[in-house]
Scaffold this active site. Structure first.
Site, PDB file in Angstrom:
ATOM      1  N   HIS A 278       0.947  -1.207   0.172  1.00 12.04           N
ATOM      2  CA  HIS A 278       0.019  -0.011   0.117  1.00 12.04           C
ATOM      3  C   HIS A 278       0.846   1.475  -0.041  1.00 12.04           C
ATOM      4  O   HIS A 278       0.319   2.312  -0.144  1.00 12.04           O
ATOM      5  CB  HIS A 278      -0.982   0.121   1.234  1.00 12.04           C
ATOM      6  CG  HIS A 278      -0.218   0.413   2.467  1.00 12.04           C
ATOM      7  ND1 HIS A 278       0.451  -0.467   3.081  1.00 12.04           N
ATOM      8  CD2 HIS A 278       0.005   1.507   3.234  1.00 12.04           C
ATOM      9  CE1 HIS A 278       1.293  -0.232   4.276  1.00 12.04           C
ATOM     10  NE2 HIS A 278       0.769   1.049   4.366  1.00 12.04           N
TER      11      HIS A 278
HETATM   12  C1  UD1 Z   1      -2.090   5.614   5.895  1.00 11.35           C
HETATM   13  C2  UD1 Z   1      -0.801   6.167   6.845  1.00 11.35           C
HETATM   14  C3  UD1 Z   1       0.318   5.057   6.181  1.00 11.35           C
HETATM   15  C4  UD1 Z   1      -0.221   3.397   6.899  1.00 11.35           C
HETATM   16  C5  UD1 Z   1      -1.655   3.398   6.153  1.00 11.35           C
HETATM   17  C6  UD1 Z   1      -2.217   2.092   6.632  1.00 11.35           C
HETATM   18  C7  UD1 Z   1      -0.303   8.419   6.449  1.00 11.35           C
HETATM   19  C8  UD1 Z   1       0.380   9.497   6.045  1.00 11.35           C
HETATM   20  N1  UD1 Z   1      -0.228   7.172   5.949  1.00 11.35           N
HETATM   21  O1  UD1 Z   1      -1.884   5.386   4.521  1.00 11.35           O
HETATM   22  O2  UD1 Z   1       1.462   5.293   7.294  1.00 11.35           O
HETATM   23  O3  UD1 Z   1       0.558   2.672   6.654  1.00 11.35           O
HETATM   24  O4  UD1 Z   1      -2.438   4.388   6.470  1.00 11.35           O
HETATM   25  O5  UD1 Z   1      -3.372   1.609   5.796  1.00 11.35           O
HETATM   26  O6  UD1 Z   1      -0.874   8.646   7.541  1.00 11.35           O
HETATM   27  N2  UD1 Z   1      -9.229   5.199   1.534  1.00 11.35           N
HETATM   28  C9  UD1 Z   1     -10.458   4.535   1.671  1.00 11.35           C
HETATM   29  N3  UD1 Z   1     -11.021   4.154   2.773  1.00 11.35           N
HETATM   30  C10 UD1 Z   1     -10.347   4.177   3.997  1.00 11.35           C
HETATM   31  C11 UD1 Z   1      -9.404   5.106   3.812  1.00 11.35           C
HETATM   32  C12 UD1 Z   1      -8.675   5.401   2.853  1.00 11.35           C
HETATM   33  O7  UD1 Z   1     -10.745   4.241   0.525  1.00 11.35           O
HETATM   34  O8  UD1 Z   1     -11.068   4.016   4.984  1.00 11.35           O
HETATM   35  C13 UD1 Z   1      -8.497   5.554   0.271  1.00 11.35           C
HETATM   36  C14 UD1 Z   1      -8.511   7.093   0.097  1.00 11.35           C
HETATM   37  O9  UD1 Z   1      -8.693   7.075  -1.573  1.00 11.35           O
HETATM   38  C15 UD1 Z   1      -7.205   7.663   0.178  1.00 11.35           C
HETATM   39  C16 UD1 Z   1      -6.374   6.438  -0.089  1.00 11.35           C
HETATM   40  O10 UD1 Z   1      -7.073   5.093   0.380  1.00 11.35           O
HETATM   41  O11 UD1 Z   1      -7.020   8.868  -0.618  1.00 11.35           O
HETATM   42  C17 UD1 Z   1      -5.326   6.616   1.012  1.00 11.35           C
HETATM   43  O12 UD1 Z   1      -5.565   6.915   2.454  1.00 11.35           O
HETATM   44  P1  UD1 Z   1      -4.722   7.568   3.434  1.00 11.35           P
HETATM   45  O13 UD1 Z   1      -5.199   7.807   4.885  1.00 11.35           O
HETATM   46  O14 UD1 Z   1      -4.703   9.036   2.787  1.00 11.35           O
HETATM   47  O15 UD1 Z   1      -3.323   7.057   3.404  1.00 11.35           O
HETATM   48  P2  UD1 Z   1      -3.033   5.470   3.549  1.00 11.35           P
HETATM   49  O16 UD1 Z   1      -2.316   5.149   2.191  1.00 11.35           O
HETATM   50  O17 UD1 Z   1      -3.970   4.658   4.047  1.00 11.35           O
END
Ligand code: UD1
Length: 361
Positions: A207
């Site tokens: 991820h």
């Molecule tokens: C975040 C953390 C990362 C951790 C990871 C675990 C930061 C900078 N990064 O990254 O350190 O390892 O979580 O998962 O805080 N999305 C969904 N549903 C959700 C959450 C996210 O669809 O419930 C999608 C959205 O399109 C979003 C993307 O995933 O833009 C990324 O989510 P985000 O929380 O920004 O970062 P992660 O890549 O999950």
């Protein structure tokens, strides 16, 4: 009586904070504890299911910030979290790990002169292109209580000039949760449900933006599946970011030996990790969990902030060049399996040391 506000935001936080929450509840005479969820992760499969399985109650405060750019997400968390702090007036805010919610809430707390504790302090990848590294460095710089999971964390904080009296070597709270849930995990029928046989499949998780935001990664993934899918089932629970990018790059893979699922619940994921032949990952937490379980792990990153998993555990840091990933996996499948041990204080009691450090110092 100390008023403690515990913060969670994203998936990896839940397993770290749950045992600490439960431990505080054993000391109602000394601590009043509340839980705040920023809503950084919000999908049922990324959040709610963890609350249900980990046995922690609905959060007292839910900020509902959701996804956005780093700046917008961090700013939104700060704006909403400040209101919570002003309402509750906690004595201590406790944050965990290295996600955007960690630094956002930490910054709000210290600006309001509230003491700040950081669970999983001191880890360093020394790679400042990782958003998590910035979150780790900054949170540690402003924390009053730094709870450390492994000895590299002690060395890093010392080198950064953090005074000894702020640092508490507690071990790993996420492992407390694992230890607690292992008996249930061993009984579950997850592998049957997902169509894999214990000990015979390769588990993948990816991820991290440095991997999954590139088209090249998906070419490598296709080669991986073509090569190893011949002799193994490959199980790939897929993070929302990875799924979206796979679609955007037009890189979907259709192979009967590749089993792609939605993100798994905590119990299901622990089960498939426990019984995997090998795990190939770019996660931080998975490196630690496989080390505890004694399951071989190949990490597709150029660095790790958790070096104890390489020094003592079962982790092999292969780098992001897939030629090295293939070489490491070929070696492992040929029977050269690294024997690991469990790091110091990963004994299921870390949360009690966190609570003791906060209440009895
Ligand atoms: C975040 C953390 C990362 C951790 C990871 C675990 C930061 C900078 N990064 O990254 O350190 O390892 O979580 O998962 O805080 N999305 C969904 N549903 C959700 C959450 C996210 O669809 O419930 C999608 C959205 O399109 C979003 C993307 O995933 O833009 C990324 O989510 P985000 O929380 O920004 O970062 P992660 O890549 O999950």
């Amino acid at each position: 009586m100390k008023k403690i506000l515990l913060v969670v935001g994203a998936r990896p936080n839940f397993m770290k904070v749950a045992p600490v929450y439960k431990e505080f509840k054993k000391h109602p005479d000394k601590a009043e504890v509340r839980l705040c969820h920023t809503g950084q992760h919000y999908d049922v499969k990324m959040s709610d299911v963890f609350f249900q399985q980990l046995g922690i109650p609905e959060p007292d405060f839910y900020l509902g910030v959701g996804s956005a750019s780093h700046a917008v997400q961090t700013a939104n968390i700060m704006t909403e979290f400040e209101k919570v702090c002003l309402e509750m007036q906690p004595d201590v805010v406790l944050v965990a790990g290295d996600v955007n919610s960690t630094i956002a809430c930490g910054l709000v707390a210290v600006k309001l002169h509230i003491k700040l504790g950081h669970i999983e302090a001191g880890l360093r990848s020394f790679d400042r292109t990782m958003p998590e590294e910035i979150n780790r460095l900054l949170t540690d710089a402003i924390s009053d209580y730094l709870f450390v999971t492994e000895k590299s964390g002690l060395e890093n904080l010392k080198n950064e000039g953090v005074p000894d009296e702020k640092i508490i070597f507690t071990g790993n709270c996420m492992i407390d949760t694992l230890v607690n849930f292992l008996p249930k995990v061993e009984e579950s029928d997850t592998s049957d449900r997902l169509g894999v046989k214990p000990g015979e499949y390769i588990l993948l998780t990816f991820h991290r933006p440095a991997n999954v935001d590139t088209a090249e990664f998906f070419v490598n993934l296709r080669d991986f599946v073509a090569k190893y899918g011949r002799n193994h089932k490959i199980l790939f629970p897929i993070h929302p970011r990875t799924r979206a990018n796979m679609k955007n790059f037009g890189a979907e893979i259709d192979d009967e030996n590749l089993i792609m699922t939605e993100p798994l619940s905590y119990l299901d994921f622990l089960h498939v990790m426990r019984y995997a032949k090998v795990v190939v990952t770019d996660s931080g937490g998975v490196q630690e969990e496989t080390t505890y379980l004694g399951v071989p792990c190949i990490t597709v990153r150029d660095n790790t902030e958790r070096p104890i998993t390489v020094e003592v555990g079962t982790n092999i840091l292969a780098g992001t060049d897939f030629r090295n990933v293939f070489a490491a996996l070929d070696d492992l499948l040929a029977g050269n399996v690294k024997k690991g041990a469990i790091p110091d204080l990963w004994d299921g009691q870390a949360a009690s040391r966190v609570v003791d450090g906060l209440l009895n110092r």
